[in-house]
Design a protein around this motif. Sequence first.
Motif, PDB file in Angstrom:
ATOM      1  N   TYR A 124     -12.074  22.205 -24.830  1.00 18.89           N
ATOM      2  CA  TYR A 124     -12.009  21.444 -23.599  1.00 18.89           C
ATOM      3  C   TYR A 124     -13.191  20.634 -23.181  1.00 18.89           C
ATOM      4  N   ASN A 125     -14.288  21.367 -23.453  1.00 19.33           N
ATOM      5  CA  ASN A 125     -15.632  20.733 -22.941  1.00 19.33           C
ATOM      6  C   ASN A 125     -15.851  19.279 -23.919  1.00 19.33           C
ATOM      7  N   THR A 126     -15.272  19.172 -24.994  1.00 25.17           N
ATOM      8  CA  THR A 126     -15.559  18.071 -25.670  1.00 25.17           C
ATOM      9  C   THR A 126     -14.351  17.011 -25.514  1.00 25.17           C
ATOM     10  N   ARG A 127     -13.119  17.368 -25.026  1.00 28.18           N
ATOM     11  CA  ARG A 127     -11.980  16.503 -24.740  1.00 28.18           C
ATOM     12  C   ARG A 127     -12.068  15.933 -23.310  1.00 28.18           C
ATOM     13  N   ILE A 128     -12.167  17.028 -22.224  1.00 26.45           N
ATOM     14  CA  ILE A 128     -12.487  16.654 -20.982  1.00 26.45           C
ATOM     15  C   ILE A 128     -13.681  16.643 -20.613  1.00 26.45           C
ATOM     16  N   THR A 129     -14.017  15.147 -20.418  1.00 26.83           N
ATOM     17  CA  THR A 129     -15.520  15.182 -20.142  1.00 26.83           C
ATOM     18  C   THR A 129     -15.307  14.295 -18.757  1.00 26.83           C
ATOM     19  N   GLU A 130     -16.645  14.526 -18.186  1.00 32.84           N
ATOM     20  CA  GLU A 130     -16.657  14.086 -16.797  1.00 32.84           C
ATOM     21  C   GLU A 130     -16.521  12.304 -16.818  1.00 32.84           C
ATOM     22  N   LYS A 131     -17.065  11.828 -17.961  1.00 36.85           N
ATOM     23  CA  LYS A 131     -16.800  10.266 -18.127  1.00 36.85           C
ATOM     24  C   LYS A 131     -15.437   9.895 -18.190  1.00 36.85           C
ATOM     25  N   ARG A 132     -14.614  10.903 -19.330  1.00 34.62           N
ATOM     26  CA  ARG A 132     -13.192  10.259 -19.639  1.00 34.62           C
ATOM     27  C   ARG A 132     -12.428  10.762 -18.288  1.00 34.62           C
ATOM     28  N   VAL A 159       0.787  -1.108   0.031  1.00 37.88           N
ATOM     29  CA  VAL A 159      -0.018  -0.028  -0.075  1.00 37.88           C
ATOM     30  C   VAL A 159       0.997   1.199   0.119  1.00 37.88           C
ATOM     31  N   SER A 160       1.937   1.086   0.644  1.00 39.59           N
ATOM     32  CA  SER A 160       2.873   2.227   0.638  1.00 39.59           C
ATOM     33  C   SER A 160       3.508   2.738  -0.725  1.00 39.59           C
ATOM     34  N   TYR A 161       3.602   1.788  -1.458  1.00 41.15           N
ATOM     35  CA  TYR A 161       3.714   1.976  -2.896  1.00 41.15           C
ATOM     36  C   TYR A 161       2.631   2.529  -3.741  1.00 41.15           C
ATOM     37  N   ILE A 162       1.583   2.194  -3.761  1.00 44.08           N
ATOM     38  CA  ILE A 162       0.279   2.350  -4.388  1.00 44.08           C
ATOM     39  C   ILE A 162      -0.139   3.836  -4.294  1.00 44.08           C
ATOM     40  N   ILE A 163      -0.246   3.954  -3.077  1.00 41.20           N
ATOM     41  CA  ILE A 163      -0.777   5.596  -2.732  1.00 41.20           C
ATOM     42  C   ILE A 163       0.066   6.708  -3.432  1.00 41.20           C
ATOM     43  N   PRO A 164       1.444   6.583  -2.967  1.00 35.46           N
ATOM     44  CA  PRO A 164       2.164   7.745  -3.915  1.00 35.46           C
ATOM     45  C   PRO A 164       2.136   7.480  -5.332  1.00 35.46           C
ATOM     46  N   PHE A 165       2.284   6.463  -5.923  1.00 38.69           N
ATOM     47  CA  PHE A 165       2.289   6.256  -7.352  1.00 38.69           C
ATOM     48  C   PHE A 165       0.793   6.898  -7.949  1.00 38.69           C
ATOM     49  N   ALA A 166      -0.330   6.864  -6.954  1.00 40.41           N
ATOM     50  CA  ALA A 166      -1.476   7.306  -7.458  1.00 40.41           C
ATOM     51  C   ALA A 166      -1.489   8.605  -7.427  1.00 40.41           C
ATOM     52  N   SER A 167      -0.998   9.311  -6.377  1.00 44.30           N
ATOM     53  CA  SER A 167      -0.867  10.820  -6.176  1.00 44.30           C
ATOM     54  C   SER A 167       0.069  11.272  -7.431  1.00 44.30           C
ATOM     55  N   ILE A 168       1.120  10.770  -7.698  1.00 45.00           N
ATOM     56  CA  ILE A 168       1.802  11.348  -8.673  1.00 45.00           C
ATOM     57  C   ILE A 168       1.144  11.282 -10.034  1.00 45.00           C
ATOM     58  N   GLY A 169       0.382  10.197 -10.264  1.00 48.35           N
ATOM     59  CA  GLY A 169      -0.526  10.043 -11.416  1.00 48.35           C
ATOM     60  C   GLY A 169      -1.470  11.115 -11.541  1.00 48.35           C
ATOM     61  N   ASP A 170      -2.261  11.379 -10.361  1.00 49.84           N
ATOM     62  CA  ASP A 170      -3.244  12.412 -10.365  1.00 49.84           C
ATOM     63  C   ASP A 170      -2.559  14.015 -10.606  1.00 49.84           C
ATOM     64  N   MET A 171      -1.381  14.156 -10.266  1.00 47.11           N
ATOM     65  CA  MET A 171      -0.723  15.270 -10.510  1.00 47.11           C
ATOM     66  C   MET A 171      -0.444  15.526 -12.022  1.00 47.11           C
ATOM     67  N   VAL A 172      -0.129  14.218 -12.703  1.00 48.50           N
ATOM     68  CA  VAL A 172       0.020  14.343 -14.014  1.00 48.50           C
ATOM     69  C   VAL A 172      -1.412  14.831 -14.548  1.00 48.50           C
ATOM     70  N   LEU A 173      -2.363  14.101 -14.474  1.00 52.31           N
ATOM     71  CA  LEU A 173      -3.604  14.228 -14.855  1.00 52.31           C
ATOM     72  C   LEU A 173      -4.162  15.866 -14.731  1.00 52.31           C
ATOM     73  N   ILE A 174      -4.124  16.346 -13.558  1.00 51.77           N
ATOM     74  CA  ILE A 174      -4.326  17.592 -13.240  1.00 51.77           C
ATOM     75  C   ILE A 174      -3.657  18.681 -14.272  1.00 51.77           C
ATOM     76  N   SER A 175      -2.229  18.423 -14.503  1.00 54.39           N
ATOM     77  CA  SER A 175      -1.443  19.236 -15.245  1.00 54.39           C
ATOM     78  C   SER A 175      -2.067  19.091 -16.611  1.00 54.39           C
ATOM     79  N   VAL A 176      -2.500  17.972 -17.156  1.00 52.26           N
ATOM     80  CA  VAL A 176      -2.998  17.795 -18.605  1.00 52.26           C
ATOM     81  C   VAL A 176      -4.363  18.431 -18.696  1.00 52.26           C
ATOM     82  N   ASP A 177      -5.179  18.441 -17.521  1.00 48.16           N
ATOM     83  CA  ASP A 177      -6.436  19.023 -17.668  1.00 48.16           C
ATOM     84  C   ASP A 177      -6.274  20.603 -17.585  1.00 48.16           C
ATOM     85  N   ARG A 178      -5.119  20.980 -16.847  1.00 54.94           N
ATOM     86  CA  ARG A 178      -5.166  22.731 -17.072  1.00 54.94           C
ATOM     87  C   ARG A 178      -4.555  22.986 -18.238  1.00 54.94           C
ATOM     88  N   TYR A 179      -3.719  22.433 -18.788  1.00 56.36           N
ATOM     89  CA  TYR A 179      -3.008  22.577 -20.293  1.00 56.36           C
ATOM     90  C   TYR A 179      -4.150  22.435 -21.437  1.00 56.36           C
TER      91      TYR A 179
END
Length: 324
Positions: free
Chosen positions: A132-140, A103-123
Motif C-alpha cells: 500500500y505505502n509504495t503503490r498509494i503515495t501522496e504524489k500519485r 459546471v453542473s456536468y463537471i462536478i457530479p462527474f468529478a464526484s463519481i471519479g472520487d468515489m472510484v478512487l476511494i474504492s481503489v484506495d481501500r481495495y
Amino acid sequence: MEVDDGAELCFPQLLNASCRKPTLPWSEAVFLSSISLLTVALNLLVIISVSHFRQLHTPTNILLLSLAVSDFLVGLLLMPGDFLRKTVCWFLSDLMCSLYIYVSYIIPFASIGDMVLISVDRYVAICDPLHYNTRITEKRVKLCVCLCWFCSVFYSSFFVKDDLTQPGRYNSCYGECVVVVDPIAEAVNLVMTFIVPVSIIIVLYMRVFVVAVSQARAMRSHITAVTLQCSVTLTAKKSELKAARTLGVLVVVFLICLFPYYGVTLAGGSLINISSVNFVIYLCYFNSCLNPVIYAMFYPWFRKSVKLIVTLQILQAGSCEAKI
C-alpha cells in the motif's frame, strides 16, 4: 401567452416573447436555501481541516479533500443555480446559463471519479496492505485527483459544446435556462458515469468486505497469542479496517442518493412527473451535505479539527503541526 398575463411574465414589455415567472413552493425554496448554506459550511470545514493540518496530509484524506471540494461547489454553485431557475426568471445572460449547465456536468462527474478512487484506495489498503505505502503515495494520489478533474472537464464539454458555441439556442422564450441533452449522448452518459463506475465500486468493495471479514476473524482468534510487534501490526490492520468501514458507509450513502436519479433517467422523462424529478435532484444535492456529517460521526480527527477551526486556534503560529 396572453397579454393580460403580463404581470406573470419575466419581461412584461416583451409580451409573447417572455417566459412566465416560475413558481416554487415556499417549503422547497426554504429547503434548498438551507441545504445550500449547510453544504457550503460543512464542506468548507473539511477543506480547511485537511488543507491546514499537516498530519492529515495522507493519500486517503487527499481523496476526501477532492470530494469535499466537489460537494462544496455543489452547495456554492449548483444549488443556488437550480434555486434561481425554479424561483425567479433567469436574468443572467445565455452564456452564463451555458456555463452553469457545463459546471453542473463537471462536478457530479468529478464526484463519481472520487468515489472510484476511494474504492481503489481501500481495495489496495485491505487486499494488498504490504504494498500500500509504495503503490498509494501522496504524489500519485494528487496526480490521480488532477486527472479526475481534467477528465471531468474534458468529458463534460461534449455534452455542452453546442450550448457554449451558441448560447441560448434551446431557449423557447426570454427568461429561462434549459438543459437539452441528445438521447444518444444521454445513453452514453448513463454507461460512462453510472453503470461502469458503480460496477467498479461494487466489485472492489465486495472484495474489500470479504477480505475485511476474514482479517477481523483472524485477529479475534489470535488476539491472545501475539507478541508486541504483532500487536502493532494488528493495531494497524484495525485502523485500516475501520477506515474501510467508514468509507464504505460514505460510498453506500452516495449510491443510495445516486440510484434514484439514474432510475428516473432510465424510466424516461415522459413517464415521470416534475415532482419526482425534483425529488431525485434534491436527493443528489443532499448527499453533498451528508458526507461531512459522516466524517463527524466516524472520524475523531474531523471533530477535533472543527473545534480548533471554530475556536480560531488555527490562526496561532504552528497550528498546522497540531496533533489531530
